[in-house]
Design an enzyme around this catalytic site. Structure first.
Site, PDB file in Angstrom:
ATOM      1  N   GLU B  58      -7.345   9.503  -2.692  1.00  0.00           N
ATOM      2  CA  GLU B  58      -5.434   9.866  -3.083  1.00  0.00           C
ATOM      3  C   GLU B  58      -4.596   9.349  -2.404  1.00  0.00           C
ATOM      4  O   GLU B  58      -3.010   9.265  -3.472  1.00  0.00           O
ATOM      5  CB  GLU B  58      -6.368  11.554  -3.183  1.00  0.00           C
ATOM      6  N   HIS B 125     -11.606  24.396  -5.215  1.00  0.00           N
ATOM      7  CA  HIS B 125     -11.757  24.124  -6.474  1.00  0.00           C
ATOM      8  C   HIS B 125     -10.784  24.778  -7.361  1.00  0.00           C
ATOM      9  O   HIS B 125     -10.969  24.960  -7.826  1.00  0.00           O
ATOM     10  CB  HIS B 125     -12.996  24.035  -7.706  1.00  0.00           C
TER      11      HIS B 125
END
Lengths: 353, 321
Positions: B58, B125
């Site tokens: 990322e 999540h």
């Protein structure tokens, strides 16, 4: 992928290639690089003096001992390339085309500088001209450089490279790993130069990494690795020529690991009494500028008089720039728009003071 | 013919790729696979070389986007989950957010962040991270709550010359449908009155808009009319629309799915208290998720986030103050 690892050499490089020892091409490149090394050294010393005189806000970070490596990289870059220097890359910056005035304006906080006094010291650049301004977080500029290269490729440009520099400490960051891996996956024309200057601030390499040599990591990333004696300008020029041309020719990222010693503190606030005396006396502790001057004299590419002239001329340029900047005055907070967005209409409507 | 919130995001990206050669998409599994949620389904096929799989990096993804933007491109980064954007946080808040202010070089990147809770998502999540990004100057933070906004705001985000964090809510991906894609939209930065009412104002965004609307329907049957403001962007916050609503109702409840410490709801209450204290007939109230990581089991999760019931209860309480 082939891993071309040249061994660090204590002797001046004997590698023939384009930079045959004593050749005219080497003479031109060497004298050009020396000029940038000298100017960088004197400019750094000027900043150090201004710092001690209380004329500079914040820190001053010198490239002393790393000028040969930095200049050797810079002279191999061209317009259209991307360069993201780190804190000890004054010489490479000059070689890439940054002016002494840009450096002086940023260190002295002139509103006319490229960073308009909003950022200072080594945090400067002109992104539109390919010179990326570093943020302080080590390793963070590698992926930005890679992104520039991805974009250039998507736009159909060719014959470009991106170069960026880091220290031994910066190789420990996640950013370094992510970016070098990604650049290798994308097979980008990236030259990543690691100046292993033996200390990350005060931390010796024994507390930084456990592999035998940082260049060994090249194989793990699937990139070419090069080792070089960072105190020897001839070796640096030769290695950079091979690394930059390999990247430019489409051979993917090149990891260059230079061995040298930081001949200053981390910054001018740091007396660096933790540096091992044996290291200072070792070949790593040689002053690359003195090594280069001896070589110039030995090759009869310079005389003591011409070296003195070069020093005087560099000092004149530096003193002119500092004098200019000192007349430019300080930024006016009342002229700031205090808006971090280009889209001014989307600025947040905080209660007005 | 109906279109989901998720399909609208896919269509907005197709529109951007079709109309602007500077646009490309970079993220994990976005290429041939079409993305973890299929938000880039068949885009790699339709736009060869412009929908690119990234390694699980990322930090490097965002850094590369900044570099590409410097070179004049308009990258869209897909974070597989908003939660994972913390790995690239440094590049967002220190690199992208500071670039224009430091150098006058614009940084037109869009980071798409599949965000918020779904049943069974668990602690890593499900997060709603809009507040932490909004804290930093130099970023625009969008939280579309409708299919129409998901489409039009994403197209707008690509056109904006600053970094945009686009928090698309995973709970709305399949739950929300519209008849057609919009042809016009409110300007970015303007909030929307999603329901008119006279008795109290709920200011909210994202998936909480729909829980709040459901609560308003519930209270309407009790004879109470709630006004619902959908912020649409949380950075900037359209304080004017919020204040105008509070001026009509005299009562404020700020509802968000994120954690209670600080954040968007605190910012809304703070601004109303600071600029519109005299408009208030009761202390302004906030309702957020509970102050723990987000639980896995549906029974726990349903009580972790503000539910329709909890919003309705908070609104009833506000009306008694």
């Amino acid at each position: 992928m082939a891993t071309a690892t040249a061994q660090a050499s204590a002797e001046p490089s004997k590698n023939p290639g384009n930079l045959a020892h004593g050749s005219e091409h080497l003479r031109q490149l060497y004298t050009k690089a020396y000029h940038f090394m000298l100017t960088a050294r004197l400019l750094d010393e000027k900043f150090a003096g201004l710092y001690r005189a209380g004329k500079i806000h914040g820190g001053v970070f010198l490239g002393r001992g790393q000028e040969a490596l930095s200049a050797a990289l810079g002279v191999h870059l061209r317009k259209g390339d991307v360069f993201a220097p780190l804190i000890r890359d004054q010489a490479g910056r000059l070689a890439f085309g940054e002016t002494v005035l840009d450096a002086a304006r940023t260190y002295l906080g002139s509103p006319l500088g490229p960073m308009r006094a909003r950022d200072g010291n080594v945090h400067r650049g002109r992104p539109s001209e390919g010179l990326l301004p570093m943020i302080s977080h080590l390793g963070a500029m590698i992926s930005v450089t890679a992104g520039c290269l991805m974009a250039k490729r998507m736009r159909g440009q060719s014959n470009f490279v991106g170069a960026t520099c880091i220290g031994d400490g910066g190789t420990s960051t996640g950013s370094f790993h992510e970016a070098l891996n990604m650049a290798s996956v994308e097979r980008l024309p990236l030259v990543l130069v690691v100046a292993n200057n033996q200390y990350a601030y005060s931390t010796p390499t024994s507390r930084q990494f456990a592999c035998a040599d940082l260049v060994d990591r090249a194989a793990g990333y699937g990139v070419a690795g090069h080792s070089v004696d960072g105190t020897d300008l001839e070796a640096c020029l030769d290695t950079m020529e091979r690394a930059v041309s390999a990247a430019r020719a489409g051979n993917g990222p090149q990891l260059v690991v230079a061995s040298l010693l930081r001949l200053s503190g981390h910054g001018e606030h740091d007396v660096a009494d933790y540096v091992d005396e044996d290291l200072k006396r070792s070949k790593l502790g040689r002053d690359c500028l003195k090594v280069a001057e001896s070589f110039l004299l030995l090759q009869q590419w310079a005389t003591p008089q011409s070296l003195e002239e070069a020093r005087k001329e560099a000092m004149r340029v530096i003193n002119d720039a500092i004098a200019t900047v000192q007349r430019e005055g300080a930024p006016d907070p009342y002229l700031e728009d205090w808006c971090a967005l280009k889209s001014k209409h989307l600025i947040d409507g905080f209660p007005k003071p | 013919m109906s279109i989901t919130y998720l399909e609208a995001i896919r269509e907005a990206q197709a529109y951007a790729l079709r109309h602007d050669p500077r646009v490309f998409i970079y993220g994990q599994d976005v290429g041939a696979f079409g993305g973890a949620f299929k938000a880039t389904k068949k885009l790699a096929e339709e736009f060869p070389g412009r929908v690119i799989d990234a390694p699980i990096s990322e930090d490097a993804m965002v850094g590369a986007a900044v570099g590409a933007a410097i070179e004049g491109m308009r990258p869209i980064i897909e974070m597989q989950f908003a939660d994972f954007s913390t790995v690239g946080f440094n590049q967002v808040v220190n690199q992208a957010a500071t670039l224009f202010w430091r150098t006058e070089t614009p940084c037109p990147i869009v980071i798409r962040l599949p965000s918020g809770g779904t049943s069974g998502g668990g602690p890593f999540h499900s997060q709603s991270l809009e507040a932490i990004y909004s804290h930093y100057p130099g970023l625009i933070v969008m939280t579309p709550a409708t299919v129409e906004d998901a489409y039009s705001m994403l197209i707008e985000a690509v056109a904006i010359d600053d970094p945009v964090l686009f928090f698309e809510h995973k709970y709305l991906y399949y739950h929300l449908k519209a008849e057609a894609l919009p042809t016009e939209a409110l300007p970015v930065g303007e909030a929307r009155i999603a329901r008119q009412g006279r008795d109290a104002t709920i200011v909210t965004y994202g998936a909480m808009l729909h829980e709040s609307l459901a609560a308003a329907t519930e209270l309407a049957s009790e004879g109470t009319e709630l006004e619902i403001v959908d912020l649409r962007t949380v950075r900037p916050i359209d304080t004017d629309t919020v204040l105008a609503s509070v001026a009509r109702t005299g009562r404020l409840l700020a509802v968000g799915e994120a954690w209670p410490w600080g954040g968007v709801t605190a910012e809304v209450v703070s601004r109303v208290a600071e600029e519109g204290f005299n408009l208030l007939d009761a202390p302004p109230q906030r309702l957020n998720a509970r102050d723990t990581p987000i639980p896995y089991h549906p029974n726990l999760w349903a009580e972790h986030r503000p539910s329709t019931n909890r919003i309705a209860a908070a609104a009833r309480n506000l009306l008694q103050l």
